[in-house]
Design an enzyme around this catalytic site. Structure first.
Site, PDB file in Angstrom:
ATOM      1  N   SER A 257       0.858  -1.190   0.000  1.00 31.03           N
ATOM      2  CA  SER A 257       0.000   0.000   0.000  1.00 31.03           C
ATOM      3  C   SER A 257       0.890   1.234   0.000  1.00 31.03           C
ATOM      4  CB  SER A 257      -0.868   0.011   1.245  1.00 31.03           C
ATOM      5  OG  SER A 257      -0.052   0.314   2.365  1.00 31.03           O
ATOM      6  N   LYS A 258       0.349   2.343  -0.511  1.00 34.24           N
ATOM      7  CA  LYS A 258       1.143   3.557  -0.632  1.00 34.24           C
ATOM      8  C   LYS A 258       1.644   4.016   0.735  1.00 34.24           C
ATOM      9  CE  LYS A 258       0.974   7.951  -2.999  1.00 34.24           C
ATOM     10  NZ  LYS A 258       2.074   7.951  -3.905  1.00 34.24           N
TER      11      LYS A 258
END
Ligand code: GLU
Length: 308
Positions: A257-258
């Site tokens: 995930s970012k």
């Protein structure tokens, strides 16, 4: 010729897991190829880069267990060299001064204007045809200006923009040829208004200066390589091989995930993570196991034949 690889961070923030991934991949590939590993500080943006962040960045890389050659090239020491090359290109008619502000560009193009691969509005060419006398008048009046590449002229002079070799490094999977598409960037900026350099110009000149043979960087810079190859051709510089690695993969091979990928390394360090855990989290071994897979299947096929 011994391979030369580099990790080239911009010290405008702390290194995060995505940077660690790139740095570790470069160092690991240099090791596998018996090559050299350099770190280059890309600090042209004097408004955002900070000295303490340079220190922090080198500290994080050392903590990861990386060793690089000294001295470390800092792009902020290279402004005169970038400027000299830009002046030469301007004298050849390939660059022109652009006085437009961002607001003027947006007003000239409207909200539905075509965009470059980074999502910025393509320059509509407002200043491309300014009369030379008008250019001189505005320069002399001290109006700030950028220098833009006249893409149509560049492509007329170099009609077959060269592509590049992507991959083919130990563990990255086979090499393939990628055609370049510099036109997608339009008249891109080579000397910024507020900074006597640009990412595109500085990276191309410094990769050549340092004899970089393999550029390993994130997939987010894939499209920029089209401009880099065109500049290399215009400037008569050698073509490195490239590998744009997937942005980040966790141990399970899935994209992180970012928020996890952009978490600063110091935060991992603060809660007691060790470099081996960072390497695993960044998925280095998985990202570099592609040709192992091929080799393994080769071996299995050979084993099978022998058994038959
Ligand atoms: N300085 C660039 C960045 O931090 C990387 C440049 C490159 O690897 O070509 O995103």
């Amino acid at each position: 010729m011994s391979p030369v690889l580099r990790f080239a961070p911009s010290p405008n923030g702390h290194l995060h897991l995505g940077h660690a991934c790139s740095a570790l991949l470069n160092a690991e590939l240099a090791r596998r190829m018996g090559g050299r590993f350099l770190v280059r500080i890309e600090d042209i943006d004097t408004t955002r880069c900070r000295e303490d962040l340079v220190e922090a960045c080198l500290g994080d890389l050392a903590w990861l267990g990386l060793a690089w050659e000294a001295p470390v090239l800092r792009q902020s020491t290279r402004f005169p060299a970038y400027r000299a090359v830009a002046e030469r290109l301007e004298a050849e008619g390939l660059l022109y001064p652009c006085f437009c502000t961002r607001g003027e560009i947006i007003r000239a193009t409207g909200p539905l204007a075509p965009r470059d691969p980074d999502g910025a509005t393509l320059y509509p060419g407002t200043c491309r045809h300014l009369e030379p006398a008008e250019q001189v008048r505005r320069r002399d009046a001290g109006e700030p200006f950028a220098l833009r590449l006249d893409m149509a002229k560049a492509l007329a002079r170099f009609p077959a923009p060269p592509g590049w070799i992507e991959g083919g490094l130990p563990g990255t999977g086979p090499a393939r040829h990628v055609p370049a598409d510099p036109a997608a960037w339009g008249d891109c900026i080579l000397i910024r208004k507020e900074i006597p350099a640009s990412y595109h110009l500085a990276v191309v000149l410094d990769d050549a200066l340092q004899g970089v043979t393999h550029v390993v960087r994130g997939q987010d810079l894939f499209a920029a390589t089209s401009v880099h190859r065109l500049l290399q051709q215009i400037l008569g510089l050698p073509a490195p091989a490239y590998w744009h690695h997937p942005l980040i993969a966790g141990p399970d091979g899935k994209k992180l995930s970012k928020s996890l990928a952009s978490k600063p390394l110091r935060q991992y360090r603060a809660v007691g993570a060790n470099p081996a855990e960072i390497r695993a989290l960044a998925g280095i071994d998985r990202l570099l196991d592609q040709s192992h897979g091929d080799r393994d299947s080769e071996r299995h096929r050979e084993d099978g034949k022998q058994r038959r």
